[in-house]
Motif scaffolding. Sequence first.
Motif, PDB file in Angstrom:
ATOM      1  N   LEU A  27       0.673  -1.509   0.108  1.00  0.00           N
ATOM      2  CA  LEU A  27       0.172   0.329   0.339  1.00  0.00           C
ATOM      3  C   LEU A  27       1.051   1.172  -0.077  1.00  0.00           C
ATOM      4  CD1 LEU A  27      -2.929   0.754   0.491  1.00  0.00           C
ATOM      5  CD2 LEU A  27      -2.418   1.023   2.815  1.00  0.00           C
ATOM      6  N   PHE A  28       2.015   1.745   0.723  1.00  0.00           N
ATOM      7  CA  PHE A  28       2.635   2.440   0.702  1.00  0.00           C
ATOM      8  C   PHE A  28       3.843   2.570  -0.072  1.00  0.00           C
ATOM      9  CE2 PHE A  28       1.418   0.878   4.732  1.00  0.00           C
ATOM     10  CZ  PHE A  28       0.751   2.577   5.207  1.00  0.00           C
ATOM     11  N   ASP A  29       4.040   2.005  -1.267  1.00  0.00           N
ATOM     12  CA  ASP A  29       4.643   1.793  -2.724  1.00  0.00           C
ATOM     13  C   ASP A  29       4.842   3.233  -2.790  1.00  0.00           C
ATOM     14  OD1 ASP A  29       5.215  -0.728  -1.820  1.00  0.00           O
ATOM     15  OD2 ASP A  29       4.945  -1.661  -3.108  1.00  0.00           O
ATOM     16  N   GLU A  30       3.189   3.782  -3.490  1.00  0.00           N
ATOM     17  CA  GLU A  30       3.576   4.931  -4.344  1.00  0.00           C
ATOM     18  C   GLU A  30       4.397   5.670  -3.762  1.00  0.00           C
ATOM     19  OE1 GLU A  30       0.888   7.666  -6.339  1.00  0.00           O
ATOM     20  OE2 GLU A  30      -0.044   5.237  -5.820  1.00  0.00           O
ATOM     21  N   LEU A  31       3.903   5.410  -1.996  1.00  0.00           N
ATOM     22  CA  LEU A  31       4.631   7.095  -1.616  1.00  0.00           C
ATOM     23  C   LEU A  31       5.579   6.411  -1.405  1.00  0.00           C
ATOM     24  CD1 LEU A  31       4.822   8.985   0.884  1.00  0.00           C
ATOM     25  CD2 LEU A  31       4.155   7.195   2.991  1.00  0.00           C
ATOM     26  N   SER A  32       6.866   5.399  -1.470  1.00  0.00           N
ATOM     27  CA  SER A  32       8.035   5.392  -1.345  1.00  0.00           C
ATOM     28  C   SER A  32       8.985   5.600  -2.967  1.00  0.00           C
ATOM     29  CB  SER A  32       8.413   3.755  -1.128  1.00  0.00           C
ATOM     30  OG  SER A  32       7.754   2.798  -0.244  1.00  0.00           O
ATOM     31  N   ALA A  33       7.976   5.637  -3.704  1.00  0.00           N
ATOM     32  CA  ALA A  33       8.586   5.813  -5.182  1.00  0.00           C
ATOM     33  C   ALA A  33       8.875   7.543  -5.160  1.00  0.00           C
ATOM     34  CB  ALA A  33       7.373   5.815  -6.046  1.00  0.00           C
ATOM     35  N   VAL A  34       7.522   7.779  -4.322  1.00  0.00           N
ATOM     36  CA  VAL A  34       7.601   9.590  -4.688  1.00  0.00           C
ATOM     37  C   VAL A  34       8.884  10.533  -3.984  1.00  0.00           C
ATOM     38  CG1 VAL A  34       6.529  11.973  -3.528  1.00  0.00           C
ATOM     39  CG2 VAL A  34       4.884   9.541  -4.881  1.00  0.00           C
ATOM     40  N   VAL A  35       8.370   9.404  -2.531  1.00  0.00           N
ATOM     41  CA  VAL A  35       9.689  10.639  -1.714  1.00  0.00           C
ATOM     42  C   VAL A  35      11.056  10.125  -2.117  1.00  0.00           C
ATOM     43  CG1 VAL A  35      11.014   9.457   0.920  1.00  0.00           C
ATOM     44  CG2 VAL A  35       8.764   9.798   0.550  1.00  0.00           C
ATOM     45  N   MET A 176      13.852   8.754  14.003  1.00  0.00           N
ATOM     46  CA  MET A 176      15.576   9.074  13.411  1.00  0.00           C
ATOM     47  C   MET A 176      16.182   7.751  12.723  1.00  0.00           C
ATOM     48  SD  MET A 176      17.053  12.166  16.025  1.00  0.00           S
ATOM     49  CE  MET A 176      18.707  11.974  15.317  1.00  0.00           C
ATOM     50  N   VAL A 177      15.983   7.259  13.440  1.00  0.00           N
ATOM     51  CA  VAL A 177      16.753   5.592  12.802  1.00  0.00           C
ATOM     52  C   VAL A 177      16.150   5.277  11.860  1.00  0.00           C
ATOM     53  CG1 VAL A 177      16.878   2.930  13.159  1.00  0.00           C
ATOM     54  CG2 VAL A 177      17.724   4.955  15.021  1.00  0.00           C
ATOM     55  N   GLY A 178      14.804   5.116  11.602  1.00  0.00           N
ATOM     56  CA  GLY A 178      13.844   5.319  10.717  1.00  0.00           C
ATOM     57  C   GLY A 178      13.272   6.052   9.467  1.00  0.00           C
ATOM     58  N   VAL A 179      13.565   7.314   9.077  1.00  0.00           N
ATOM     59  CA  VAL A 179      13.964   7.857   8.229  1.00  0.00           C
ATOM     60  C   VAL A 179      15.806   7.761   8.040  1.00  0.00           C
ATOM     61  CG1 VAL A 179      14.101  10.594   8.147  1.00  0.00           C
ATOM     62  CG2 VAL A 179      12.605  10.014   9.665  1.00  0.00           C
ATOM     63  N   SER A 180      16.446   7.371   8.949  1.00  0.00           N
ATOM     64  CA  SER A 180      17.987   7.460   8.015  1.00  0.00           C
ATOM     65  C   SER A 180      18.325   6.260   7.194  1.00  0.00           C
ATOM     66  CB  SER A 180      19.258   7.444   9.057  1.00  0.00           C
ATOM     67  OG  SER A 180      18.734   6.617   9.483  1.00  0.00           O
ATOM     68  N   ARG A 181      17.124   5.358   7.342  1.00  0.00           N
ATOM     69  CA  ARG A 181      17.021   4.658   6.226  1.00  0.00           C
ATOM     70  C   ARG A 181      16.892   4.366   5.371  1.00  0.00           C
ATOM     71  NH1 ARG A 181      20.815   1.666   6.913  1.00  0.00           N
ATOM     72  NH2 ARG A 181      19.631  -0.452   6.405  1.00  0.00           N
ATOM     73  N   PHE A 182      15.669   5.176   5.126  1.00  0.00           N
ATOM     74  CA  PHE A 182      15.875   5.557   3.481  1.00  0.00           C
ATOM     75  C   PHE A 182      15.879   6.868   3.284  1.00  0.00           C
ATOM     76  CE2 PHE A 182      11.563   7.519   5.964  1.00  0.00           C
ATOM     77  CZ  PHE A 182      11.763   8.515   5.217  1.00  0.00           C
ATOM     78  N   MET A 183      16.556   8.139   3.843  1.00  0.00           N
ATOM     79  CA  MET A 183      17.230   9.010   3.650  1.00  0.00           C
ATOM     80  C   MET A 183      18.507   8.678   3.167  1.00  0.00           C
ATOM     81  SD  MET A 183      15.705  12.043   3.811  1.00  0.00           S
ATOM     82  CE  MET A 183      17.262  13.488   4.386  1.00  0.00           C
ATOM     83  N   GLY A 184      19.547   7.481   3.432  1.00  0.00           N
ATOM     84  CA  GLY A 184      20.126   7.120   3.363  1.00  0.00           C
ATOM     85  C   GLY A 184      20.661   6.243   1.727  1.00  0.00           C
ATOM     86  N   GLY A 186      18.695   2.837   2.359  1.00  0.00           N
ATOM     87  CA  GLY A 186      19.005   1.441   2.340  1.00  0.00           C
ATOM     88  C   GLY A 186      17.862   0.939   2.689  1.00  0.00           C
ATOM     89  N   HIS A 187      16.594   1.664   1.918  1.00  0.00           N
ATOM     90  CA  HIS A 187      15.516   0.932   2.427  1.00  0.00           C
ATOM     91  C   HIS A 187      14.300   1.966   2.338  1.00  0.00           C
ATOM     92  CE1 HIS A 187      15.926  -2.801   4.766  1.00  0.00           C
ATOM     93  NE2 HIS A 187      16.974  -2.524   5.639  1.00  0.00           N
ATOM     94  N   THR A 188      13.007   1.596   1.216  1.00  0.00           N
ATOM     95  CA  THR A 188      12.409   1.779   1.236  1.00  0.00           C
ATOM     96  C   THR A 188      11.307   2.701   2.501  1.00  0.00           C
ATOM     97  OG1 THR A 188      11.043   0.088   0.623  1.00  0.00           O
ATOM     98  CG2 THR A 188      12.202   0.878  -1.396  1.00  0.00           C
ATOM     99  N   VAL A 189      10.595   3.659   2.174  1.00  0.00           N
ATOM    100  CA  VAL A 189       9.443   4.194   3.032  1.00  0.00           C
ATOM    101  C   VAL A 189       8.320   2.882   2.828  1.00  0.00           C
ATOM    102  CG1 VAL A 189       7.368   5.395   3.820  1.00  0.00           C
ATOM    103  CG2 VAL A 189       9.959   6.542   2.236  1.00  0.00           C
ATOM    104  N   THR A 190       8.243   2.187   2.582  1.00  0.00           N
ATOM    105  CA  THR A 190       7.347   0.643   2.324  1.00  0.00           C
ATOM    106  C   THR A 190       7.975  -0.021   3.693  1.00  0.00           C
ATOM    107  OG1 THR A 190       6.286   0.804   0.649  1.00  0.00           O
ATOM    108  CG2 THR A 190       6.583  -1.308   2.407  1.00  0.00           C
ATOM    109  N   GLU A 191       9.563  -0.493   4.041  1.00  0.00           N
ATOM    110  CA  GLU A 191      10.250  -1.405   4.614  1.00  0.00           C
ATOM    111  C   GLU A 191      10.314  -0.975   6.041  1.00  0.00           C
ATOM    112  OE1 GLU A 191      12.812  -2.805   0.831  1.00  0.00           O
ATOM    113  OE2 GLU A 191      13.671  -1.324   2.021  1.00  0.00           O
ATOM    114  N   VAL A 192      10.831   0.464   5.895  1.00  0.00           N
ATOM    115  CA  VAL A 192      10.947   1.840   7.145  1.00  0.00           C
ATOM    116  C   VAL A 192       9.285   1.260   8.314  1.00  0.00           C
ATOM    117  CG1 VAL A 192      10.937   3.611   8.359  1.00  0.00           C
ATOM    118  CG2 VAL A 192      12.269   2.803   6.607  1.00  0.00           C
TER     119      VAL A 192
END
Length: 220
Positions: A27-35, A176-184, A186-192
């Motif tokens: 469900l959050f894959d589109e958000l992941s792509a946008v981010v 902060m840890v979660g945001v750092s994972r997709f900011m870097g 390392g992961h997509t927003v969906t995975e976080v």
Amino acid sequence: MFFKSHKNLISIFVSSFIVYLLSCFGLFDELSAVVANTLYHTFGYTNKWSHTFGPAWFVGMVGNISALGSKELVMIISSFIYFYLKLSKRKKEAKNYLFLVGTGIVLILAVKTITSNLAEINFNTILTESLSNFPSGHTFIATVMYLAMARCLSSSRKEPLVNKYLFLSAVIIIVMVGVSRFMGNGHTVTEVIAGWSLGLCWFTFAQMFLRIDHKKVFNK
């Protein structure tokens, strides 16, 4: 009686579990792509060989924040907290903390094993490689560990303001840890989101489990 006394925990558990299931179904894959697209156009890739965002100093900063949920720091911090509670003669809190974090690690390894695409999984693989990107392991264990720390370090003997500070600090670190994972990257927003929600699921379930008077249950 059980549902009435654990109403808030049950609500959080159910809500978190639904969010986790939604992340499983994409469900959050589109958000992941946008981010990811926004981060790319805002910062660009670090260089032509990597897919990390932003300059080297930014990547280093994000990596340092992300390390707050790494295996190494989790083991070090958990050891210090456990022995602190033991030496403070708070044996119950020490056992609860060990149960929360230790069983949480087993849970995330089990989930990652199920979602892994690796041909062979053994002890060495678990220690040295990422079994699967789904869900974010850093985010999951940070959610469990820092909430467990706040829960075990807080007590009725302390001022309510102190307890609020402990939980607020835990939430800030978890975010902060979660945001750092997709900011870097390392992961997509969906995975976080999956890591956050599954971590909260386990924490709330464990709280309900630990509050049950098991002696009364088994003596019935």
